[in-house]
Design a protein around this motif. Structure first.
Motif, PDB file in Angstrom:
ATOM      1  N   ARG A  29       0.814  -1.214   0.000  1.00 56.10           N
ATOM      2  CA  ARG A  29       0.000   0.000   0.000  1.00 56.10           C
ATOM      3  C   ARG A  29       0.849   1.266   0.000  1.00 56.10           C
ATOM      4  O   ARG A  29       0.646   2.161  -0.827  1.00 56.10           O
ATOM      5  N   GLU A  30       1.791   1.365   0.922  1.00 57.81           N
ATOM      6  CA  GLU A  30       2.577   2.590   1.039  1.00 57.81           C
ATOM      7  C   GLU A  30       3.375   2.858  -0.234  1.00 57.81           C
ATOM      8  O   GLU A  30       3.443   4.004  -0.704  1.00 57.81           O
ATOM      9  N   GLN A  31       3.979   1.798  -0.795  1.00 59.28           N
ATOM     10  CA  GLN A  31       4.772   1.975  -2.017  1.00 59.28           C
ATOM     11  C   GLN A  31       3.910   2.416  -3.182  1.00 59.28           C
ATOM     12  O   GLN A  31       4.288   3.306  -3.958  1.00 59.28           O
ATOM     13  N   ILE A  32       2.723   1.794  -3.324  1.00 63.05           N
ATOM     14  CA  ILE A  32       1.829   2.151  -4.431  1.00 63.05           C
ATOM     15  C   ILE A  32       1.286   3.569  -4.247  1.00 63.05           C
ATOM     16  O   ILE A  32       1.254   4.363  -5.198  1.00 63.05           O
ATOM     17  N   TYR A  33       0.880   3.909  -3.024  1.00 61.56           N
ATOM     18  CA  TYR A  33       0.358   5.261  -2.770  1.00 61.56           C
ATOM     19  C   TYR A  33       1.423   6.319  -3.064  1.00 61.56           C
ATOM     20  O   TYR A  33       1.131   7.369  -3.642  1.00 61.56           O
ATOM     21  N   GLN A  34       2.658   6.039  -2.660  1.00 61.37           N
ATOM     22  CA  GLN A  34       3.742   6.986  -2.908  1.00 61.37           C
ATOM     23  C   GLN A  34       3.991   7.148  -4.399  1.00 61.37           C
ATOM     24  O   GLN A  34       4.143   8.270  -4.907  1.00 61.37           O
ATOM     25  N   ALA A  35       4.024   6.017  -5.115  1.00 62.00           N
ATOM     26  CA  ALA A  35       4.243   6.064  -6.563  1.00 62.00           C
ATOM     27  C   ALA A  35       3.097   6.797  -7.262  1.00 62.00           C
ATOM     28  O   ALA A  35       3.324   7.558  -8.215  1.00 62.00           O
ATOM     29  N   ARG A  36       1.881   6.587  -6.775  1.00 65.06           N
ATOM     30  CA  ARG A  36       0.715   7.243  -7.374  1.00 65.06           C
ATOM     31  C   ARG A  36       0.764   8.750  -7.131  1.00 65.06           C
ATOM     32  O   ARG A  36       0.482   9.545  -8.031  1.00 65.06           O
ATOM     33  N   ARG A  37       1.133   9.153  -5.922  1.00 62.53           N
ATOM     34  CA  ARG A  37       1.238  10.572  -5.613  1.00 62.53           C
ATOM     35  C   ARG A  37       2.310  11.236  -6.479  1.00 62.53           C
ATOM     36  O   ARG A  37       2.109  12.337  -7.006  1.00 62.53           O
ATOM     37  N   GLU A  38       3.441  10.561  -6.634  1.00 59.21           N
ATOM     38  CA  GLU A  38       4.522  11.109  -7.457  1.00 59.21           C
ATOM     39  C   GLU A  38       4.112  11.198  -8.921  1.00 59.21           C
ATOM     40  O   GLU A  38       4.450  12.166  -9.617  1.00 59.21           O
ATOM     41  N   ARG A  39       3.370  10.182  -9.399  1.00 53.61           N
ATOM     42  CA  ARG A  39       2.917  10.196 -10.793  1.00 53.61           C
ATOM     43  C   ARG A  39       1.932  11.335 -11.032  1.00 53.61           C
ATOM     44  O   ARG A  39       2.021  12.037 -12.051  1.00 53.61           O
ATOM     45  N   VAL A  40       1.009  11.547 -10.098  1.00 53.16           N
ATOM     46  CA  VAL A  40       0.045  12.644 -10.240  1.00 53.16           C
ATOM     47  C   VAL A  40       0.760  13.990 -10.243  1.00 53.16           C
ATOM     48  O   VAL A  40       0.460  14.865 -11.070  1.00 53.16           O
ATOM     49  N   ASP A  41       1.723  14.171  -9.342  1.00 50.51           N
ATOM     50  CA  ASP A  41       2.488  15.419  -9.300  1.00 50.51           C
ATOM     51  C   ASP A  41       3.218  15.652 -10.620  1.00 50.51           C
ATOM     52  O   ASP A  41       3.289  16.787 -11.121  1.00 50.51           O
ATOM     53  N   GLU A  42       3.746  14.575 -11.187  1.00 52.56           N
ATOM     54  CA  GLU A  42       4.461  14.663 -12.465  1.00 52.56           C
ATOM     55  C   GLU A  42       3.508  15.088 -13.587  1.00 52.56           C
ATOM     56  O   GLU A  42       3.843  15.945 -14.416  1.00 52.56           O
ATOM     57  N   ILE A  43       2.309  14.481 -13.620  1.00 50.43           N
ATOM     58  CA  ILE A  43       1.313  14.826 -14.642  1.00 50.43           C
ATOM     59  C   ILE A  43       0.897  16.288 -14.514  1.00 50.43           C
ATOM     60  O   ILE A  43       0.821  17.019 -15.514  1.00 50.43           O
ATOM     61  N   VAL A  44       0.627  16.720 -13.283  1.00 52.17           N
ATOM     62  CA  VAL A  44       0.170  18.098 -13.055  1.00 52.17           C
ATOM     63  C   VAL A  44       1.219  19.098 -13.534  1.00 52.17           C
ATOM     64  O   VAL A  44       0.890  20.120 -14.150  1.00 52.17           O
ATOM     65  N   LYS A  45       2.490  18.810 -13.271  1.00 49.16           N
ATOM     66  CA  LYS A  45       3.556  19.716 -13.723  1.00 49.16           C
ATOM     67  C   LYS A  45       3.577  19.843 -15.239  1.00 49.16           C
ATOM     68  O   LYS A  45       3.905  20.896 -15.787  1.00 49.16           O
ATOM     69  N   LYS A  46       3.215  18.761 -15.932  1.00 51.73           N
ATOM     70  CA  LYS A  46       3.265  18.764 -17.396  1.00 51.73           C
ATOM     71  C   LYS A  46       2.059  19.468 -18.024  1.00 51.73           C
ATOM     72  O   LYS A  46       2.178  20.052 -19.110  1.00 51.73           O
ATOM     73  N   VAL A  47       0.898  19.388 -17.378  1.00 50.32           N
ATOM     74  CA  VAL A  47      -0.331  19.836 -18.059  1.00 50.32           C
ATOM     75  C   VAL A  47      -0.928  21.121 -17.491  1.00 50.32           C
ATOM     76  O   VAL A  47      -1.754  21.750 -18.156  1.00 50.32           O
ATOM     77  N   VAL A  48      -0.555  21.512 -16.276  1.00 54.04           N
ATOM     78  CA  VAL A  48      -1.153  22.700 -15.644  1.00 54.04           C
ATOM     79  C   VAL A  48      -0.161  23.857 -15.696  1.00 54.04           C
ATOM     80  O   VAL A  48       0.998  23.723 -15.303  1.00 54.04           O
ATOM     81  N   HIS A  49      -0.649  24.994 -16.180  1.00 55.25           N
ATOM     82  CA  HIS A  49       0.193  26.188 -16.290  1.00 55.25           C
ATOM     83  C   HIS A  49      -0.540  27.363 -15.660  1.00 55.25           C
ATOM     84  O   HIS A  49      -1.692  27.646 -16.009  1.00 55.25           O
ATOM     85  N   HIS A  50       0.131  28.057 -14.749  1.00 52.62           N
ATOM     86  CA  HIS A  50      -0.472  29.204 -14.072  1.00 52.62           C
ATOM     87  C   HIS A  50      -0.110  30.486 -14.828  1.00 52.62           C
ATOM     88  O   HIS A  50       1.069  30.759 -15.083  1.00 52.62           O
ATOM     89  N   THR A  51      -1.111  31.243 -15.200  1.00 49.43           N
ATOM     90  CA  THR A  51      -0.905  32.536 -15.851  1.00 49.43           C
ATOM     91  C   THR A  51      -1.785  33.558 -15.139  1.00 49.43           C
ATOM     92  O   THR A  51      -2.658  33.205 -14.348  1.00 49.43           O
ATOM     93  N   ASN A  52      -1.547  34.816 -15.425  1.00 50.29           N
ATOM     94  CA  ASN A  52      -2.409  35.858 -14.867  1.00 50.29           C
ATOM     95  C   ASN A  52      -3.478  36.298 -15.863  1.00 50.29           C
ATOM     96  O   ASN A  52      -4.280  37.183 -15.572  1.00 50.29           O
TER      97      ASN A  52
END
Length: 619
Positions: free
Chosen positions: A218-241
């Motif tokens: 559980r802990e290993q999968i949850y950690q990997a999932r959290r890291e994968r989501v963070d990686e996806i968000v960095k690629k697809v979400v862009h903050h602008t004004n």
């Protein structure tokens, strides 16, 4: 196969394909459910629970809604029901709040890891635009491996596209750690989805299939999932004004160190002006000196002094210098209560406006060096109002280790507002160099102590997990209610402790032990600290009440007993000295006696050692 399918017990067409709506709470699933099913809806009670499941028809398929959950697991009835419906779905329509995509994609990735055909409805896209955020939909679809449809469900935007996409639902990109380990348990269960939950140590699924001897991940999968989501968000979400409102822009400025630190300094200055100047001096001058100091004190003395006299032990306990009917109510209601109300009023405004969580994020990295996370900024700020109150507030910290470190730093290096006023008055005439020396020494001790404790105290501090609400004008009703509740709790807890402290000090004074303690301090005061013998009395008074000690130093300065260098040394000692008796009592209440004693004795040692070193250099 599917002998454990819990949806078989719900009154639906068992042969039809099942479309299951899944999402976090408050993401708008009901709008999609109504758009798919129209008015043909049935509600069934899920067996063994109080949770209802809504179902209806879309074309020749059954549509089922599930309770809002943050993950597929077995922590409560809602999650168990959602899990048992999701496990045997044919198609998953996953509704995601686009504004909180980093949070919601954790559930999305878990569903994808189950091997279910998925369509993602990326809802509330209008809020995303208002907040100056851009999401690369095509890139997100590519990263997840499933169709992603942008929607504004309440306006009907994207609903038809979602309906069309249901025929294109497909399994997405599983985590490598899931792919590698799924085969080892797949033969033990009926579905890939169940196999994943076995790996994630779902006790209910494991018991359902009588599985034993499987190593959970559980802990290993949850950690990997959290890291994968963070990686996806960095690629697809862009903050602008672009298109962002002023409040959104201001919220971002508050998080950036370049602009956030100046904003924080301005806010702290305003807080100090309100609490440290207006409340601590103007309001307290009226409540403590006039209402309690004159009217109340004179009434008590005129009523009880003729009956008790002034010299007996009972008279000293009740109406003496530190009496439970004189100093205690005057201190609690005349001084503490206005400060507590003022500080909780400010804190409630900062909290209700959404600024306080941003301060926590802004200071998180710096406080990590001290073994704390950004949430600790709350008791630290409170400490400048009242250390007693701040010590109680350390309960919000996530681990015993953090609470110990924060309590130590509060008791050691944070002067309360009552003391700050006197300190500022003493430092003002000495010039900028002496004031800078005092501030620098206190800050260095604060930073070094925290860093050292972070290295030697066993355990690990918790990470900062906090939602950033939108900035908004505080609601007066909420602010006043929070201020009232928190102030009442503080006075209820701290009042009796201060009363007990007053009794102890009275007994020490009546028996002469207080004078013995003062004389015992004298050799250290005169020798190592290079201060007059009378300074020991100020130190003792500082234990009773912090500003009493500082006021004692002020009296010595007015009588010409201290030069400028000695004033700085004495102020360093009395600031780092143990806090007032009320704070000491609260420390012993909040921490176990060993930790409290360590904090108390540690403050003594650090105070005299630091002040002594400074004395050897400048006197």
């Amino acid at each position: 196969m599917q002998c454990h399918n819990m949806t078989e017990k719900i009154d639906i067409n068992k042969e039809a394909k099942k479309i299951v709506l899944v999402g976090n709470p408050n993401v708008g699933k009901s709008v999609f459910f109504n758009a798919l099913t129209g008015s043909y809806v049935d509600v069934s009670n899920f067996p063994g629970t109080t949770v209802d499941i809504s179902s209806g028809r879309y074309k020749d398929m059954v549509v089922m809604d599930t309770p809002g959950v943050y993950g597929v697991s077995s922590f409560n009835d809602e999650e168990r029901v959602a899990r048992d419906v999701i496990l045997y779905a044919d198609i998953i329509l996953n509704v995601v709040d686009a504004l909180h995509i980093e949070r919601d994609l954790f559930l999305t990735q878990q569903i994808i890891d189950m091997g279910k055909p998925v369509v993602v409805a990326l809802n509330m896209m209008d809020d995303v635009k208002k907040n100056g955020i851009e999401i690369d939909i095509d890139k997100l679809s590519q990263e997840l491996g499933v169709p992603v449809i942008p929607t504004v469900a309440v306006k009907g935007e994207g609903i038809e596209e979602v309906k069309e996409a249901l025929d294109r639902a497909r399994t997405g990109n599983r985590l490598p750690i899931v792919e590698e380990n799924l085969r080892a348990v797949r033969h033990m269960v009926d579905e890939d989805s169940e196999a994943l939950l076995v790996l994630e140590e779902d006790e209910n699924i494991i018991a359902r299939h009588n599985i034993s001897g499987v190593k959970g991940m559980r802990e290993q999968i949850y950690q990997a999932r959290r890291e994968r989501v963070d990686e996806i968000v960095k690629k697809v979400v862009h903050h602008t004004n672009r298109g962002a409102s002023f409040s959104v822009k201001l919220g971002r400025w508050m998080l950036s160190p370049l602009t956030g630190i100046p904003i924080l300094l301005v806010v702290l200055w305003l807080v100090y002006e309100f609490v440290g100047v207006f409340v601590a001096q103007t309001v307290v001058g009226w409540t403590e000196e006039v209402i309690m100091g004159e009217y109340y004190y004179e009434f008590i003395m005129k009523t009880l002094e003729p009956l008790l006299g002034t010299e007996s032990l009972l008279a000293q306990l009740l109406i003496g210098e530190f009496g439970v009917l004189t100093m205690t109510p005057i201190y609690v209601f005349g001084l503490l209560l206005p400060l507590v109300v003022g500080f909780y009023l400010v804190l409630s405004i900062m909290e209700d406006s959404g600024y306080l969580p941003r301060v926590a994020v802004l200071t998180d990295r710096s406080l990590n060096l001290l073994g704390l996370n950004g949430r600790a900024i709350i008791p630290i700020i409170l400490g400048f109002g009242c250390v007693t109150m701040a010590t109680i507030t350390t309960r919000i910290l996530g681990s015993r280790r953090e609470r110990f470190i924060a309590t130590m730093l509060l008791g050691l290096a944070i002067p309360c507002s009552a003391q700050l006023g006197v300190i500022a008055g003493l430092l003002g005439p000495l010039g900028i160099k002496m004031a800078a020396l005092y501030v620098s020494v206190i800050f260095i001790v604060f930073a070094l102590t925290g860093t050292l404790l972070n290295k030697v105290v066993p355990g690990k501090s918790t990470d900062l997990m906090i939602d950033l609400p939108p900035l908004r004008l505080p609601r007066i009703e909420n602010v006043l209610k929070k201020t009232y509740v928190k102030s009442k709790v503080f006075i209820t807890e701290a009042g009796p402790l201060f009363l007990l402290g007053a009794v102890i000090i009275t007994l020490l004074q009546y028996t002469g032990i207080l004078d013995l303690i003062a004389n015992g301090f004298a050799p250290i005061t005169e020798g190592f600290l290079k201060l007059p013998r009378e300074t020991a009395v100020a130190f003792i008074m500082g234990i009773i009440r912090r500003d009493f000690g500082a006021a004692g130093l002020n009296d010595m300065v007015s009588r010409g007993l201290l030069n400028s260098s000695q004033v700085v040394v004495a102020l360093i000692a009395i600031t780092l000295f143990v806090p007032c008796i009320a704070a000491i009592m609260v420390i012993f209440k909040e921490r176990d006696w060993k930790e409290a004693l360590l904090i108390w004795l540690g403050s003594f040692a650090i105070s005299f050692l630091t002040a002594g070193i400074v004395a050897q250099v400048i006197i």
